[in-house]
Structure formats: C-alpha cells, structure tokens
Design a protein around this motif. Structure first.
Motif, PDB file in Angstrom:
ATOM      1  N   GLU A 166       7.952  -6.137   0.509  1.00  0.00           N
ATOM      2  CA  GLU A 166       7.098  -5.643   1.165  1.00  0.00           C
ATOM      3  C   GLU A 166       6.577  -4.315   0.494  1.00  0.00           C
ATOM      4  O   GLU A 166       5.152  -4.397   1.373  1.00  0.00           O
ATOM      5  N   VAL A 167       7.094  -3.366   0.165  1.00  0.00           N
ATOM      6  CA  VAL A 167       6.615  -1.749   0.378  1.00  0.00           C
ATOM      7  C   VAL A 167       5.838  -1.697  -0.556  1.00  0.00           C
ATOM      8  O   VAL A 167       4.576  -0.852  -0.908  1.00  0.00           O
ATOM      9  N   GLN A 168       6.119  -2.813  -2.388  1.00  0.00           N
ATOM     10  CA  GLN A 168       5.217  -2.540  -3.435  1.00  0.00           C
ATOM     11  C   GLN A 168       4.139  -3.517  -2.598  1.00  0.00           C
ATOM     12  O   GLN A 168       2.851  -2.842  -2.991  1.00  0.00           O
ATOM     13  N   THR A 169       3.439  -3.926  -1.773  1.00  0.00           N
ATOM     14  CA  THR A 169       2.168  -4.344  -0.833  1.00  0.00           C
ATOM     15  C   THR A 169       1.602  -3.169  -0.174  1.00  0.00           C
ATOM     16  O   THR A 169       0.740  -3.311  -0.087  1.00  0.00           O
ATOM     17  N   GLN A 170       2.120  -2.746   0.326  1.00  0.00           N
ATOM     18  CA  GLN A 170       2.173  -1.608   1.186  1.00  0.00           C
ATOM     19  C   GLN A 170       1.552  -0.669  -0.035  1.00  0.00           C
ATOM     20  O   GLN A 170       0.436   0.024   0.521  1.00  0.00           O
ATOM     21  N   LEU A 171       1.948  -0.383  -0.791  1.00  0.00           N
ATOM     22  CA  LEU A 171       1.845   0.879  -1.443  1.00  0.00           C
ATOM     23  C   LEU A 171       0.280   0.481  -2.092  1.00  0.00           C
ATOM     24  O   LEU A 171      -0.811   1.001  -2.756  1.00  0.00           O
ATOM     25  N   LYS A 172       0.576  -1.058  -2.738  1.00  0.00           N
ATOM     26  CA  LYS A 172      -1.152  -1.251  -3.378  1.00  0.00           C
ATOM     27  C   LYS A 172      -2.455  -1.203  -2.452  1.00  0.00           C
ATOM     28  O   LYS A 172      -3.386  -1.175  -3.348  1.00  0.00           O
TER      29      LYS A 172
END
Length: 394
Positions: A124-130
């Motif tokens: 979820e954090v990686q998705t938000q960072l993108k």
C-alpha cells in the motif's frame, strides 16, 4: 586590480623587438594609440615588452618601415584562452556531457526500501509513493520533500502509526511503525455527572446512574446532575453516563472595519527557474516575464547531489500567482451582520460539536474610527454533562 582584469579580457602579448631603429619604432607605435608595458632592454638592439592584442596589427604594420623584427615570446588573456579551447572542443564537450550525466545519474532514484511493516502495508505504501510521483527512474529534484511525503503517507495509510522517510544518496529509505489495536476492555470507574457550567436544563438523558436534576432546573457549575450510587446511602457506585442539554449564555465583544481589503487570485500561475550559487542567483527560464499588477510568489529550492555529496548550487523554482486587490466598503448593516457571523463562528469553534446557538442579541453597538464595535449576547443549547470520578468508601 580592475586594470589587470581589463587587460586580461583584451589579451596580452609579450614580444621581443630587434633592429637599429627600435626607439623611433616604439615612439611611433605609442603615437598611434598603442599601450606598452614591462619594457626591458636585452641589449643595444633588442628590447622585450608587453603589448595588447589589439595593438598587434599596428606593430606588424610599422615594423617594415623601421626595419625591425618582432618575435612573439608568450601570450595570455581571455582571447588566447578561448582560442586554445576551440582546438579541444570535442574534449571539453565530452567532459561537460560526462559531468551532466553524472549529475543526472546521482539525482535519479534507483531504489526504495521499506522496513518495519507487513507486506500488505508495504504494498500500500509503494502504491501511494507511485501516486506521489516517487518511483525508481525518476529525478529526485522533481519529487516532494521527505517531510511532505511523510505527512501524506500518515494521512493516506490508515495502518501506519508513524513512518520515517529519509533520502540517502540515490535511494529512499522508509521505516514504519504500525498502529496496534488492543482489545482490552477497560474496567468502568465509579463516577457522577456534574454541571460543567451554569445553565437551565432543557433536556436530559441518563443512560447509567440516578438523575438528581430535572428539566427547567437552573444549575450552577459543579452542581450534581446524576450519581452513580443507584441506591441512596449504599456507598456502591457505578460509572454514570448520560447527556444533559442546557441553555447557557455568552457575552462577546467584536469589532470589524467598514473598509475591507480583499486579495483575489484566479488560480493561474507561472513558473520561473533560477540557478543559485551561494548568494548569487542566475535566471535560467521565465525571467523575461513582465510583472502584471500585484503578485504573490512561492519559492522552492531543489538541491543536487553526487552520491552523499551536495553540490554547491541549487535550482530555485518560483511559482508566481497574480493577485487582484479590491477594496470593499461595507454599509453599517453589512458590517453588523458580518461581525455577528464572525462572533458566532468563533464561539462555535470553542464549544462542543453538539452546541447550537439558538438566539443572538446586540446589547450595544457604536461606530468608532471607521470600525463598527458590537457587544453581543448569545443563547446556546449545549451539553453541560461532565464526568467526575469518585472513590468508593469516601
């Protein structure tokens, strides 16, 4: 110092002049406007001197008339430096391109490491960072600051209690702390319900405990409204719960100017870029734009790094918004209405969510030095129930 700098820009040539008529030759060159320095006699028929590049044509033209020979010993100055640079254009272009490639590579994000969270939260954090534009292969100077990324992640990822965001070289390192939910059931504490302020009770609902007040009772701050002692004089208490709505009163003083200054912007913006080296700012893009009326500017400096070494220059991005200044003159009635609304809003911000202003009265109003001053009285319906814990056996 300034003279030496000017000579450096013009270019200097150190020459040796030989011949029988050296002195007439030099005197004629000076009369033609030439400037000579560092004159040194090597022997009776040979002299060494320094001349400007622009005087070289004069010396060459007059040397045949006086049967003199000229030999160039050395050259210095910007024109000769640029001439030598032209001979190695390909080399300098390669050096410049290599330097630019190193800067771009060093300011490109290559990896993101996330520790301290579960695989689900990490995804979820990686998705938000993108969604923030932070992903491998992107230039770091166009990304948000780590502090801004930290704030956004805490807002958008509900399972995070805290997360640290650190940019180190060409990588982003994140360490998160997940929110822990405890299912421990809190033991109820014996308590009473008292009035938090003076007021007249309009309604009450006691879900736990024994009521001691009634509707339409006028109570003071600290008055006992309900008790956790279900049986009188038993000495055994439970946790009291309930809501007591009461009519309270507030006095407010407010003033508002009749002349209002308003700044409006349509949201359109223009960006300009500058290169900052220490205290020197060099415009790069958007500097040709002409100012139009009143403007508001927001600047942000982006740093460049080569690995962990910070380069001594920054790219300053300035966003310019066009503001329109308006002056609005309020009538007396408009000023009074605006002052009342301002006072109501300020009062509601101080009270609880259930509070409601039922009536407002103007006790006094006057106009003084372009301002309308009011004294207001507000009638409010709010929850005055306050829990007060007790110890059994007291």
């Amino acid at each position: 110092m300034a003279k030496n700098q000017l000579q450096f820009l013009h270019g200097l040539i150190t020459i040796e002049v030989s011949g029988e008529y050296i002195e007439p030759f030099i005197r004629t060159c000076v009369q033609k406007g030439s400037q000579i320095s560092n004159v040194k006699y090597l022997n009776e028929n040979e002299v060494q001197m320094t001349i400007r590049l622009e005087d070289w044509t004069t010396f060459r033209r007059l040397r045949k008339r006086f049967r003199c020979r000229i030999k160039v010993k050395s050259t210095s100055g910007l024109p000769f430096f640029l001439q030598r640079m032209k001979r190695h254009t390909a080399l300098w272009a390669a050096v410049l391109c290599s330097f630019l490639v190193v800067i771009l590579m060093a300011n490109t994000l290559w990896s993101i490491k996330i520790d301290g969270v579960t695989p689900e939260v990490e995804a979820e954090v990686q998705t938000q960072l993108k969604s923030y534009g932070i992903k491998p292969g992107k230039f770091t100077f166009s990304m948000k600051k780590p502090r801004e990324v930290q704030r956004l992640l805490l807002e958008d990822v509900s399972d995070l209690l805290w997360i640290g965001v650190k940019k180190q070289g060409t990588s982003y390192q994140l360490y998160g702390v997940m929110e822990t939910n405890y299912d421990e059931t809190e033991q109820p504490k014996p308590s009473n319900i008292v009035a938090s302020k003076k007021g007249m009770i309009t309604s009450m609902f006691i879900s736990k405990g024994r009521p001691l007040a009634e509707v339409n009772d006028v109570v003071k701050k600290g008055t006992l409204l309900a008790t956790g002692e279900l049986k009188e004089e038993s000495g055994e208490f439970i946790q009291s719960e309930g809501k007591v709505m009461a009519e309270t009163w507030y006095r407010a003083e407010v003033e508002i100017p009749e002349k209002q200054n308003i700044y409006l912007t349509d949201g359109d913006s223009v960006n300009s870029y500058s290169l900052k080296i220490g205290k020197v700012t060099i415009p790069v893009w958007g500097f040709w734009r002409k100012e139009s009326g009143e403007e508001r500017q927001e600047s942000f400096d982006r740093n460049f790094h080569i690995l962990s070494w910070r380069l001594p220059f920054q790219l300053q991005e300035t966003t310019i918004y066009t503001n329109e200044h308006m002056t609005q003159n309020l009538s007396k009635n408009q000023a009074v209405t605006k002052a009342q609304k301002s006072a109501e809003k300020s009062l509601l911000n101080q009270l609880g969510e259930e509070a409601e202003i039922t009536e407002g009265k103007i006790l006094h109003q006057r106009k003084d030095r372009g301002k309308v001053k009011l004294i207001l009285l507000f009638k409010v319906n709010e929850n005055i129930a306050e829990t007060k814990y007790v110890s059994q056996g007291d």
